[in-house]
Design a protein around this motif. Structure first.
Motif, PDB file in Angstrom:
ATOM      1  N   GLU A 220       0.704  -1.108  -0.026  1.00  0.00           N
ATOM      2  CA  GLU A 220      -0.100  -0.099  -0.027  1.00  0.00           C
ATOM      3  C   GLU A 220       0.894   1.192   0.138  1.00  0.00           C
ATOM      4  O   GLU A 220       1.671   1.171   0.553  1.00  0.00           O
ATOM      5  CB  GLU A 220      -0.800   0.053   1.270  1.00  0.00           C
ATOM      6  CG  GLU A 220      -1.941  -0.960   1.191  1.00  0.00           C
ATOM      7  CD  GLU A 220      -1.405  -2.349   1.870  1.00  0.00           C
ATOM      8  OE1 GLU A 220      -0.279  -2.481   2.253  1.00  0.00           O
ATOM      9  OE2 GLU A 220      -2.209  -3.510   1.820  1.00  0.00           O
ATOM     10  N   ALA A 238       3.855   4.523  -2.553  1.00  0.00           N
ATOM     11  CA  ALA A 238       3.163   5.723  -2.822  1.00  0.00           C
ATOM     12  C   ALA A 238       4.025   6.784  -3.964  1.00  0.00           C
ATOM     13  O   ALA A 238       3.337   7.226  -5.052  1.00  0.00           O
ATOM     14  CB  ALA A 238       3.283   6.472  -1.640  1.00  0.00           C
ATOM     15  N   ILE A 241       3.076   5.388  -7.157  1.00  0.00           N
ATOM     16  CA  ILE A 241       1.825   5.711  -7.609  1.00  0.00           C
ATOM     17  C   ILE A 241       1.698   7.026  -8.279  1.00  0.00           C
ATOM     18  O   ILE A 241       1.077   7.409  -9.383  1.00  0.00           O
ATOM     19  CB  ILE A 241       0.839   5.649  -6.501  1.00  0.00           C
ATOM     20  CG1 ILE A 241       0.745   4.080  -6.001  1.00  0.00           C
ATOM     21  CG2 ILE A 241      -0.416   6.014  -6.851  1.00  0.00           C
ATOM     22  CD1 ILE A 241      -0.150   3.789  -4.805  1.00  0.00           C
ATOM     23  N   GLN A 277     -12.684   8.741   2.694  1.00  0.00           N
ATOM     24  CA  GLN A 277     -12.101   7.740   1.930  1.00  0.00           C
ATOM     25  C   GLN A 277     -12.582   8.044   0.346  1.00  0.00           C
ATOM     26  O   GLN A 277     -13.769   8.502   0.334  1.00  0.00           O
ATOM     27  CB  GLN A 277     -13.167   6.572   2.440  1.00  0.00           C
ATOM     28  CG  GLN A 277     -13.435   6.095   3.906  1.00  0.00           C
ATOM     29  CD  GLN A 277     -12.253   5.110   4.305  1.00  0.00           C
ATOM     30  OE1 GLN A 277     -12.101   4.430   3.607  1.00  0.00           O
ATOM     31  NE2 GLN A 277     -11.960   5.355   5.594  1.00  0.00           N
ATOM     32  N   GLU A 279     -11.776   7.332  -4.116  1.00  0.00           N
ATOM     33  CA  GLU A 279     -10.945   6.325  -5.003  1.00  0.00           C
ATOM     34  C   GLU A 279     -10.094   7.246  -5.974  1.00  0.00           C
ATOM     35  O   GLU A 279     -10.529   8.322  -6.231  1.00  0.00           O
ATOM     36  CB  GLU A 279     -11.973   5.727  -5.723  1.00  0.00           C
ATOM     37  CG  GLU A 279     -12.025   4.273  -5.274  1.00  0.00           C
ATOM     38  CD  GLU A 279     -13.054   3.477  -5.550  1.00  0.00           C
ATOM     39  OE1 GLU A 279     -13.500   3.623  -6.840  1.00  0.00           O
ATOM     40  OE2 GLU A 279     -13.406   2.530  -5.034  1.00  0.00           O
ATOM     41  N   PHE A 280      -9.015   6.689  -6.277  1.00  0.00           N
ATOM     42  CA  PHE A 280      -8.096   7.418  -7.220  1.00  0.00           C
ATOM     43  C   PHE A 280      -7.710   6.564  -8.212  1.00  0.00           C
ATOM     44  O   PHE A 280      -7.124   5.409  -7.954  1.00  0.00           O
ATOM     45  CB  PHE A 280      -6.750   7.653  -6.329  1.00  0.00           C
ATOM     46  CG  PHE A 280      -5.803   8.650  -6.988  1.00  0.00           C
ATOM     47  CD1 PHE A 280      -5.856   9.680  -7.736  1.00  0.00           C
ATOM     48  CD2 PHE A 280      -4.348   7.924  -6.706  1.00  0.00           C
ATOM     49  CE1 PHE A 280      -4.654  10.235  -8.324  1.00  0.00           C
ATOM     50  CE2 PHE A 280      -3.421   8.463  -7.376  1.00  0.00           C
ATOM     51  CZ  PHE A 280      -3.543   9.742  -8.171  1.00  0.00           C
ATOM     52  N   TYR A 287      -7.144   2.990  -6.949  1.00  0.00           N
ATOM     53  CA  TYR A 287      -6.665   2.846  -5.629  1.00  0.00           C
ATOM     54  C   TYR A 287      -7.781   3.311  -4.659  1.00  0.00           C
ATOM     55  O   TYR A 287      -8.646   4.364  -5.050  1.00  0.00           O
ATOM     56  CB  TYR A 287      -5.486   3.756  -5.423  1.00  0.00           C
ATOM     57  CG  TYR A 287      -4.291   3.435  -6.207  1.00  0.00           C
ATOM     58  CD1 TYR A 287      -3.313   2.313  -5.828  1.00  0.00           C
ATOM     59  CD2 TYR A 287      -4.040   3.744  -7.462  1.00  0.00           C
ATOM     60  CE1 TYR A 287      -2.396   1.830  -6.295  1.00  0.00           C
ATOM     61  CE2 TYR A 287      -3.026   3.435  -8.284  1.00  0.00           C
ATOM     62  CZ  TYR A 287      -2.212   2.402  -7.805  1.00  0.00           C
ATOM     63  OH  TYR A 287      -0.959   2.028  -8.564  1.00  0.00           O
ATOM     64  N   HIS A 288      -8.033   2.673  -3.563  1.00  0.00           N
ATOM     65  CA  HIS A 288      -8.760   3.135  -2.509  1.00  0.00           C
ATOM     66  C   HIS A 288      -8.111   4.187  -1.546  1.00  0.00           C
ATOM     67  O   HIS A 288      -6.980   3.566  -1.219  1.00  0.00           O
ATOM     68  CB  HIS A 288      -9.452   2.061  -1.681  1.00  0.00           C
ATOM     69  CG  HIS A 288     -10.157   2.463  -0.776  1.00  0.00           C
ATOM     70  ND1 HIS A 288     -11.429   2.587  -0.746  1.00  0.00           N
ATOM     71  CD2 HIS A 288      -9.935   2.739   0.814  1.00  0.00           C
ATOM     72  CE1 HIS A 288     -12.055   2.956   0.567  1.00  0.00           C
ATOM     73  NE2 HIS A 288     -11.032   2.911   1.428  1.00  0.00           N
ATOM     74  N   VAL A 289      -8.363   5.380  -1.482  1.00  0.00           N
ATOM     75  CA  VAL A 289      -7.520   6.274  -0.550  1.00  0.00           C
ATOM     76  C   VAL A 289      -8.240   6.361   0.638  1.00  0.00           C
ATOM     77  O   VAL A 289      -9.338   6.738   0.891  1.00  0.00           O
ATOM     78  CB  VAL A 289      -7.245   7.534  -1.430  1.00  0.00           C
ATOM     79  CG1 VAL A 289      -6.221   8.415  -0.601  1.00  0.00           C
ATOM     80  CG2 VAL A 289      -6.867   7.410  -2.624  1.00  0.00           C
ATOM     81  N   PHE A 303      -3.153   4.288   0.212  1.00  0.00           N
ATOM     82  CA  PHE A 303      -3.362   4.091  -1.061  1.00  0.00           C
ATOM     83  C   PHE A 303      -3.377   2.742  -1.226  1.00  0.00           C
ATOM     84  O   PHE A 303      -2.290   2.200  -0.901  1.00  0.00           O
ATOM     85  CB  PHE A 303      -2.546   4.547  -2.134  1.00  0.00           C
ATOM     86  CG  PHE A 303      -2.279   6.101  -2.127  1.00  0.00           C
ATOM     87  CD1 PHE A 303      -1.795   6.904  -1.375  1.00  0.00           C
ATOM     88  CD2 PHE A 303      -3.267   6.718  -3.275  1.00  0.00           C
ATOM     89  CE1 PHE A 303      -1.764   8.408  -1.266  1.00  0.00           C
ATOM     90  CE2 PHE A 303      -3.049   8.000  -3.122  1.00  0.00           C
ATOM     91  CZ  PHE A 303      -2.593   8.849  -2.339  1.00  0.00           C
ATOM     92  N   ASP A 305      -4.357  -0.541  -3.429  1.00  0.00           N
ATOM     93  CA  ASP A 305      -4.532  -0.829  -4.739  1.00  0.00           C
ATOM     94  C   ASP A 305      -5.903  -1.956  -4.916  1.00  0.00           C
ATOM     95  O   ASP A 305      -5.957  -3.052  -4.399  1.00  0.00           O
ATOM     96  CB  ASP A 305      -3.460  -1.622  -5.417  1.00  0.00           C
ATOM     97  CG  ASP A 305      -3.648  -2.090  -6.891  1.00  0.00           C
ATOM     98  OD1 ASP A 305      -5.146  -1.997  -7.469  1.00  0.00           O
ATOM     99  OD2 ASP A 305      -2.690  -2.594  -7.640  1.00  0.00           O
TER     100      ASP A 305
END
Ligand code: ADP
Length: 537
Positions: A220, A238, A241, A277, A279-280, A287-289, A303, A305
């Motif tokens: 992550e 990170a 990403i 929360q 998404e990116f 990615y769930h942020v 972040f 995946d």
């Protein structure tokens, strides 16, 4: 303060002893003069004439209080009620002290009763204690100055001598220093603290290393921000990403890391200290942020995946939609035919055709359901199915026997090169896998064409090749044919009885056995599918 106090004490002590001396002088003089006056050989007038002016004031007072003689004053005041006179008359002696505030003086009076009834009074005037102090104040002030200046220089000298060794102490190894004895306890404490400090530092370093190790090896992405929203630390995941270098990121405000909308939104939330929360999407990944504010005022951005999860969810959704769709078609045909038959709406001659349709559609449904069951078993990684030594050649031969009718029907020539090749596998799944490949090869081959089957033992692996010279698969479709329910030309393939699940079963079966599958196909020329299984112990 010390000088002041000492001076005061000295003045007071000196003053007291002076007053005491003066009083006893006055008393002695009074006693001497009393004897003289009581002596009848000397008349009062002779005595008065012989009394000196100084140092004492001598007064003789008659019984009525009238001043008969005074060597200093011409007073005519009546003295009868003066306390010392009253006392002398009553007890033979009397004394009193009277103060004059204006000139800060005090007078000590001592009176003695004479034989003739008169009273002799001797007195002396001195400065009061307050005036004595005031008189000595210039000397006190001078001494204070002298002492202050002296102290200043001496204290400076001493301080330097005390501080020099302290400043020269080697803090790293305090006990090795040569200093004065009084410093030893301090040096020992510093040494003990050094030991504790080193141990704590080592612990902290270890924790820090562990933490950065964890951070760096995390899948992550992790970004730690301080209370102002600037980057304190960022891990490799990170960095990859957001496609930035570490040096660039440290100290930067979060918005500077990435110019996308999501970071804009995140930075707003971070400045408002809100947990969020979102998404990116970046580099074809989702990615769930999660943004969490921590008690120290900082913020942690994580972040995760979730591409695979989201794709799997998408696949599952598509799968259920496909299953219902695939089941609906044969069911509608079956119920339609049955309804027509039930209402006697079918010509007598057409009835067998309708029954045939119902039969074939129900078979299709059964095949479909069987395929779905097989797939779900494989999805569970074939849990509960035992692996045994399996010879792929003999399985291929079994498959050929089962499919011989189809082969003959299409007049297909099957060429085989089957070596004995054994692996530890789940036979039923391997058979399903080879069956589907050969079945496809037959299905998608033209009449009287050729299929080649080969099974080879290649030392640490086993290779199975199914090659046909059939219709082939267009290049752009080749990636997708392993997807569930994917058919190249849907309507035509359904007529061939395909469910669109065969190759996804093959793909799963190969994966369950840690194998590898490759496809090469050219439209109109044919397809070659190669499977390689490792030989596991
Ligand atoms: P189906 O049950 O429809 O055959 P599969 O999953 O086995 O489903 O195959 C998916 C699709 O891939 C088929 O519909 C077909 O279009 C294509 N295909 C599979 N094998 C071959 C082959 N040997 N030759 C040509 N096309 C093939």
């Amino acid at each position: 303060m010390a000088v002041l106090l000492t001076s005061f004490l000295m003045v007071v002590v000196k003053y007291n002893s002076f007053v005491f001396g003066m009083e006893s002088d006055v008393k002695q003089t009074a006693n001497a003069y009393q004897s003289l006056l009581n002596n009848t050989a000397i008349t009062n007038e002779e005595f008065f004439a012989s009394v000196p002016d100084k140092p004492f004031r001598i007064t003789v007072i008659s019984e009525s209080g009238e001043v008969l003689f005074d060597n200093e004053s011409d007073t005519t005041e009546n003295h009868a009620d003066r306390p010392e006179i009253v006392s002398a008359r009553e007890t033979g002696t009397g004394h009193s002290t009277r103060y004059s505030d204006t000139i800060q003086e005090q007078t000590f009076y001592y009176a003695l009763l004479l034989d003739d009834g008169n009273v002799l009074r001797v007195s002396e005037t001195t400065a009061t204690v307050f005036r004595s102090i005031t008189d000595s104040s210039p000397f006190i002030i001078i001494s204070i100055f002298v002492v202050l200046i002296g102290s200043y220089f001496i204290a400076g000298l001493f301080t330097k001598r005390l501080i020099k060794p302290i400043n020269e102490i080697d803090i790293e190894s305090p006990v090795d220093n040569q200093t004065y004895d009084e410093l030893s306890p301090l040096l020992l404490r510093i040494d003990t603290q050094n030991v504790q400090l080193r141990a704590q530092m080592a612990d902290m370093q270890k924790m820090r290393d562990e933490l950065s190790d964890i951070m760096e090896h995390m899948e992550e992405g992790l970004i730690v921000l301080n209370s102002k929203g600037s980057v304190l630390s960022i891990n490799n995941a990170a960095l990859s990403i957001i496609k930035r270098e570490k040096d660039f990121c440290i100290g930067k405000f979060v918005l500077e890391l990435h110019r996308g909308d999501v970071f804009q939104h995140l930075s707003e939330k971070i400045s408002k200290k809100e947990n969020v929360q979102t998404e990116f999407s970046e580099n074809n990944k989702i990615y769930h942020v999660s943004v969490s504010n921590i008690s120290s005022g900082g913020t942690i951005l994580m972040f995760m995946d979730v591409t695979q999860r989201q794709n799997a969810e998408k696949l599952r959704r598509e799968f259920s939609a496909n299953v219902s769709h695939e089941l609906k078609t044969p069911l509608q045909t079956i119920s339609g035919c049955a309804e027509l038959l039930k209402n006697n709406l079918v010509n007598e001659a057409d009835i067998p055709q309708f029954i045939d349709k119902i039969y074939s559609e129900s078979i299709r449904m059964t095949v479909l359901i069987q395929d779905i069951i097989k797939l779900s078993q494989l999805d569970e990684n074939a849990i509960g199915m035992t692996r045994e030594i399996t010879d792929l050649s003999s399985i291929t031969e079994q498959v050929l026997t089962e499919l011989c009718e189809k082969i003959e029907k299409k007049n297909i020539l099957v060429e085989t090169d089957l070596q004995s090749a054994k692996i530890k596998a789940i036979p039923i799944i391997i058979k399903e896998c080879i069956f589907n490949l050969v079945d496809n090869a037959i299905k998608y081959s033209n009449e009287a064409s050729k299929i080649t089957l080969s099974v080879k033992d290649k030392f640490d692996k086993v290779e199975v090749i199914v090659k046909d010279s059939g219709i082939g698969i267009p290049l752009e479709e080749q990636d997708r044919i392993f997807e569930r329910f994917y058919r190249v030309e849907k309507s035509r393939n359904r007529d061939m009885g395909g469910t669109g699940l065969g190759l996804s079963i093959v793909k799963h079966a190969v994966a369950v056995h840690e194998g590898n599958i490759t496809l090469s196909s050219e439209e109109g020329k044919g397809t070659k599918i190669t499977i390689v299984f490792p030989k596991t112990k």
